[in-house]
Design an enzyme around this catalytic site. Structure first.
Site, PDB file in Angstrom:
ATOM      1  N   LYS A 170       1.019 103.393   0.034  1.00 21.43           N
ATOM      2  CA  LYS A 170       1.023 102.161   0.846  1.00 21.43           C
ATOM      3  C   LYS A 170       2.120 101.204   0.387  1.00 21.43           C
ATOM      4  O   LYS A 170       2.888 100.689   1.186  1.00 21.43           O
ATOM      5  CB  LYS A 170      -0.337 101.453   0.729  1.00 21.43           C
ATOM      6  CG  LYS A 170      -0.331 100.029   1.233  1.00 21.43           C
ATOM      7  CD  LYS A 170      -1.671  99.340   1.072  1.00 21.43           C
ATOM      8  CE  LYS A 170      -1.885  98.636  -0.248  1.00 21.43           C
ATOM      9  NZ  LYS A 170      -1.257  97.309  -0.373  1.00 21.43           N
ATOM     10  N   ASN A 171       2.177 100.960  -0.923  1.00 22.35           N
ATOM     11  CA  ASN A 171       3.106  99.939  -1.404  1.00 22.35           C
ATOM     12  C   ASN A 171       4.555 100.420  -1.406  1.00 22.35           C
ATOM     13  O   ASN A 171       5.473  99.613  -1.545  1.00 22.35           O
ATOM     14  CB  ASN A 171       2.680  99.436  -2.782  1.00 22.35           C
ATOM     15  CG  ASN A 171       1.430  98.580  -2.691  1.00 22.35           C
ATOM     16  OD1 ASN A 171       1.023  98.194  -1.596  1.00 22.35           O
ATOM     17  ND2 ASN A 171       0.816  98.292  -3.828  1.00 22.35           N
ATOM     18  N   ARG A 179       0.357  89.723   3.481  1.00 25.47           N
ATOM     19  CA  ARG A 179       1.309  89.259   2.470  1.00 25.47           C
ATOM     20  C   ARG A 179       2.516  90.164   2.320  1.00 25.47           C
ATOM     21  O   ARG A 179       3.624  89.707   2.147  1.00 25.47           O
ATOM     22  CB  ARG A 179       0.587  89.168   1.119  1.00 25.47           C
ATOM     23  CG  ARG A 179       0.531  87.799   0.561  1.00 25.47           C
ATOM     24  CD  ARG A 179       0.461  87.850  -0.931  1.00 25.47           C
ATOM     25  NE  ARG A 179       1.792  87.967  -1.485  1.00 25.47           N
ATOM     26  CZ  ARG A 179       2.580  86.949  -1.765  1.00 25.47           C
ATOM     27  NH1 ARG A 179       2.170  85.725  -1.585  1.00 25.47           N
ATOM     28  NH2 ARG A 179       3.792  87.145  -2.260  1.00 25.47           N
ATOM     29  N   CYS A 213      -4.054  84.491  -1.901  1.00 30.46           N
ATOM     30  CA  CYS A 213      -5.161  85.336  -1.483  1.00 30.46           C
ATOM     31  C   CYS A 213      -6.166  85.371  -2.617  1.00 30.46           C
ATOM     32  O   CYS A 213      -5.978  84.691  -3.628  1.00 30.46           O
ATOM     33  CB  CYS A 213      -4.674  86.723  -1.098  1.00 30.46           C
ATOM     34  SG  CYS A 213      -4.050  87.661  -2.472  1.00 30.46           S
ATOM     35  N   ARG A 229       0.005  83.708  -5.546  1.00 29.32           N
ATOM     36  CA  ARG A 229       1.043  84.546  -4.961  1.00 29.32           C
ATOM     37  C   ARG A 229       2.216  83.764  -4.342  1.00 29.32           C
ATOM     38  O   ARG A 229       2.450  83.815  -3.129  1.00 29.32           O
ATOM     39  CB  ARG A 229       0.414  85.524  -3.967  1.00 29.32           C
ATOM     40  CG  ARG A 229      -0.759  86.244  -4.594  1.00 29.32           C
ATOM     41  CD  ARG A 229      -1.196  87.457  -3.852  1.00 29.32           C
ATOM     42  NE  ARG A 229      -0.262  88.556  -4.002  1.00 29.32           N
ATOM     43  CZ  ARG A 229      -0.442  89.736  -3.439  1.00 29.32           C
ATOM     44  NH1 ARG A 229      -1.482  89.962  -2.690  1.00 29.32           N
ATOM     45  NH2 ARG A 229       0.445  90.694  -3.611  1.00 29.32           N
ATOM     46  N   PRO A 230       2.956  83.044  -5.175  1.00 31.00           N
ATOM     47  CA  PRO A 230       4.129  82.303  -4.670  1.00 31.00           C
ATOM     48  C   PRO A 230       5.265  83.249  -4.287  1.00 31.00           C
ATOM     49  O   PRO A 230       5.244  84.431  -4.628  1.00 31.00           O
ATOM     50  CB  PRO A 230       4.540  81.464  -5.877  1.00 31.00           C
ATOM     51  CG  PRO A 230       4.035  82.203  -7.062  1.00 31.00           C
ATOM     52  CD  PRO A 230       2.789  82.926  -6.631  1.00 31.00           C
ATOM     53  N   ILE A 231       6.273  82.702  -3.571  1.00 29.68           N
ATOM     54  CA  ILE A 231       7.452  83.525  -3.221  1.00 29.68           C
ATOM     55  C   ILE A 231       8.733  82.866  -3.723  1.00 29.68           C
ATOM     56  O   ILE A 231       9.819  83.115  -3.217  1.00 29.68           O
ATOM     57  CB  ILE A 231       7.553  83.812  -1.701  1.00 29.68           C
ATOM     58  CG1 ILE A 231       7.568  82.503  -0.895  1.00 29.68           C
ATOM     59  CG2 ILE A 231       6.441  84.731  -1.242  1.00 29.68           C
ATOM     60  CD1 ILE A 231       8.073  82.705   0.526  1.00 29.68           C
ATOM     61  N   ASP A 232       8.598  82.003  -4.745  1.00 32.69           N
ATOM     62  CA  ASP A 232       9.773  81.284  -5.254  1.00 32.69           C
ATOM     63  C   ASP A 232      10.887  82.232  -5.704  1.00 32.69           C
ATOM     64  O   ASP A 232      12.078  81.940  -5.516  1.00 32.69           O
ATOM     65  CB  ASP A 232       9.360  80.351  -6.404  1.00 32.69           C
ATOM     66  CG  ASP A 232       8.634  81.093  -7.522  1.00 32.69           C
ATOM     67  OD1 ASP A 232       7.714  81.880  -7.202  1.00 32.69           O
ATOM     68  OD2 ASP A 232       9.005  80.938  -8.697  1.00 32.69           O
ATOM     69  N   LEU A 233      10.524  83.378  -6.264  1.00 34.48           N
ATOM     70  CA  LEU A 233      11.567  84.290  -6.762  1.00 34.48           C
ATOM     71  C   LEU A 233      12.303  84.970  -5.603  1.00 34.48           C
ATOM     72  O   LEU A 233      13.511  85.216  -5.670  1.00 34.48           O
ATOM     73  CB  LEU A 233      10.961  85.336  -7.709  1.00 34.48           C
ATOM     74  CG  LEU A 233      10.324  84.759  -8.983  1.00 34.48           C
ATOM     75  CD1 LEU A 233       9.507  85.817  -9.721  1.00 34.48           C
ATOM     76  CD2 LEU A 233      11.404  84.178  -9.911  1.00 34.48           C
ATOM     77  N   ASP A 267      -3.223  97.124 -10.139  1.00 29.96           N
ATOM     78  CA  ASP A 267      -3.915  97.703  -8.975  1.00 29.96           C
ATOM     79  C   ASP A 267      -4.952  98.759  -9.358  1.00 29.96           C
ATOM     80  O   ASP A 267      -5.670  99.259  -8.482  1.00 29.96           O
ATOM     81  CB  ASP A 267      -2.903  98.312  -7.990  1.00 29.96           C
ATOM     82  CG  ASP A 267      -2.062  97.257  -7.310  1.00 29.96           C
ATOM     83  OD1 ASP A 267      -2.444  96.069  -7.349  1.00 29.96           O
ATOM     84  OD2 ASP A 267      -1.006  97.611  -6.736  1.00 29.96           O
ATOM     85  N   ILE A 313      -1.265  90.028 -14.636  1.00 30.10           N
ATOM     86  CA  ILE A 313      -0.356  89.873 -13.489  1.00 30.10           C
ATOM     87  C   ILE A 313      -0.876  88.821 -12.507  1.00 30.10           C
ATOM     88  O   ILE A 313      -0.123  87.953 -12.069  1.00 30.10           O
ATOM     89  CB  ILE A 313      -0.152  91.226 -12.752  1.00 30.10           C
ATOM     90  CG1 ILE A 313       0.245  92.336 -13.733  1.00 30.10           C
ATOM     91  CG2 ILE A 313       0.877  91.086 -11.625  1.00 30.10           C
ATOM     92  CD1 ILE A 313       1.578  92.180 -14.414  1.00 30.10           C
ATOM     93  N   ARG A 345      -7.404  99.095   4.689  1.00 26.03           N
ATOM     94  CA  ARG A 345      -6.020  98.605   4.550  1.00 26.03           C
ATOM     95  C   ARG A 345      -5.209  99.531   3.649  1.00 26.03           C
ATOM     96  O   ARG A 345      -4.002  99.655   3.824  1.00 26.03           O
ATOM     97  CB  ARG A 345      -6.009  97.211   3.890  1.00 26.03           C
ATOM     98  CG  ARG A 345      -6.432  96.081   4.769  1.00 26.03           C
ATOM     99  CD  ARG A 345      -6.226  94.770   4.016  1.00 26.03           C
ATOM    100  NE  ARG A 345      -4.977  94.850   3.262  1.00 26.03           N
ATOM    101  CZ  ARG A 345      -4.810  94.428   2.011  1.00 26.03           C
ATOM    102  NH1 ARG A 345      -5.783  93.855   1.375  1.00 26.03           N
ATOM    103  NH2 ARG A 345      -3.647  94.560   1.401  1.00 26.03           N
TER     104      ARG A 345
END
Ligand code: EPU
Length: 420
Positions: free
Chosen positions: A22-23, A91, A115, A120-124, A306, A328, A398
């Site tokens: 999936k990932n 996400r 979530c 879960r930021p997206i700054d990077l 995970d 994590i 999912r």
């Protein structure tokens, strides 16, 4: 909402085929947007996340067709603005930002929320795109990104807790069409990143160092269509391996990569799980006395976050105290309270869960909160006597292809109960 009804306490026995990852597939599907030409992706798992990504890709004006594990995509034309509600809901869809921007010079995608497993930021992601000379604004819940042609640059992508997987994917994809050379330092080394790099290289990208913390991407003017087969899902394999060990079963997993699971297999061995590992198959054998472990999740090649919840379920069998530290995501222990309904004794101390294993367990009704937490509840349900009902299993759909069918094929008593 559907649920699983599990009659536990029986050893699993038989053979399972591991599905495509999936990932790995989600960013690969996003990468197809980098070209006007047709791409064919094989071994695509039949998952609601994949179909959702298909919806997003169609909403951008591209053709997306899924048939028997093969996806055909062609994005002759692309809209630069993604559907707010669609993207917001998944996400993983943040990884369309890099390809859209690189191909169209602009992109607007909804800002993904946090979530249950953390903020879960997206700054990077945004730092990386800015370094490639994109202008970024956040307005009305959207990330708006604009650039002439992206410009190669040196980018350090290490964050608070180390590298970012989808952030690395986003910047790598954007850099394939940038002018000049991009160097990503502290890149994620996960096998899913290497698989994405292989697909991009098949499309004509120039990428060196994938799978290491330093990647060098030399931009090209255009990418072309390509075919690719997705790597096996290492987390699905880890989940079934732990389910087999938890039920003292004998299960062989086929079509997988043991080299992608080194940290997990090492921990399982330490816990006393008997196994025969070959390159592409893994046989879990019965008879191992499960003992306690002390483990921290880490970026690859460390123990994966995970697979943390599933290991916690297995540790309910080990007499004594196990310690599982989650490094994590800050709140990825939602399964602990639900496992307690089955009789587990788990204390959360900051980032660590202390599990007192070896206690008697019995079936109960439990609630799935996210994908891997759900997998842990299923493992616990399979191992404890009596009947366990796992509610809200849409989380499992999912990320686990036909989990109930696969489990039945190895002797589990699992029934999918449709909501009336
Ligand atoms: N982070 C930042 N800033 C960013 C991005 C991430 O601080 O801009 C932090 C996160 O908050 C987290 C850490 O960095 O603390 C690692 O997050 P990462 O970005 O690596 O996670 P991700 O790429 O969003 C992917 C998988 C997750 C998996 C993580 C870690 C997909 C679609 N998702 O998420 O998978 O847990 O990497 O390995 O690939 C799952 O399959 O159940 C799942 C949640």
């Amino acid at each position: 909402m559907d649920s699983f009804l599990i009659q536990g306490g029986r050893p699993l026995c038989g053979d399972i085929e591991i599905s495509g990852s999936k990932n790995a597939v989600l960013p690969i599907l996003a990468a197809t947007l980098l070209t006007r030409e047709k791409c064919i992706i094989r071994r695509v798992p039949d998952l609601s996340d994949v179909h959702f990504m298909g919806k997003i890709i169609r909403s951008l004006g591209a053709d997306f067709n899924y048939e028997n594990g093969i996806v055909t995509i062609q994005a002759k034309r692309l809209k630069a603005r993604g559907d707010y509600d669609l993207i917001r809901k998944m996400r993983g869809s943040i990884c369309i930002l890099g390809p859209l921007l690189a191909r169209s010079g602009k992109a607007s995608v909804s800002m993904p929320g946090g979530c249950v497993i953390g903020t879960r930021p997206i700054d990077l992601h945004l730092k990386g795109l800015k370094a490639l000379a994109a202008e970024i604004h956040i307005r009305g819940g959207y990330v708006h990104a604009k650039a002439g042609r992206l410009q190669g640059a040196e980018v350090f992508l290490g964050g608070r807790v180390g590298p970012t997987v989808l952030g690395t994917a986003n910047i790598m994809m954007a850099a394939t069409l940038a002018e000049g050379v991009t160097v990503i330092e502290s890149a994620a080394c996960e096998p899913e990143i290497t698989d994405l790099a292989h697909f991009l290289i098949a499309m004509g990208a120039k990428i060196e160092g994938a799978g290491s913390p330093r990647m060098v991407i030399t931009g090209v003017d255009r990418l072309h269509g390509a075919e690719h087969e997705v790597i096996p899902d290492r987390i699905e394999a880890a989940t079934y391996a732990m389910a087999a060990a938890a039920t003292n079963g004998e299960v062989t997993l086929h079509h997988m990569r043991c080299d992608h699971l080194a940290a997990v297999l090492d921990k399982l061995k330490e816990a006393g799980v008997r196994m025969e590992a070959r390159d592409t198959s893994l046989k879990i054998l019965p008879g191992g006395e499960i003992s306690t472990v002390d483990v921290s999740t880490q970026p690859y090649t460390g123990f994966p976050t995970d697979a943390q919840a599933q290991l916690m379920a297995l540790m309910l069998k080990a007499a004594g105290l196990s310690i599982i530290t989650e490094r994590i995501f800050e709140s990825r222990f939602m399964h602990a309270n639900e496992l307690a309904r089955l009789g587990a004794d788990i204390a959360i101390e900051g980032p660590s869960a202390i599990i007192r294993g070896g206690l008697p367990l019995s079936g109960a009704e439990v609630m799935a909160s996210d994908l891997r937490a759900s997998a842990a509840l299923v493992i616990a349900g399979l191992m404890c006597p009596g009947s366990t009902q796992v509610n809200r299993i849409y989380h499992l759909d999912r990320g686990y292809e036909g989990m109930d069918k696969k489990l039945r094929s190895i002797g589990a008593k699992v029934k999918r109960v449709k909501e009336r």
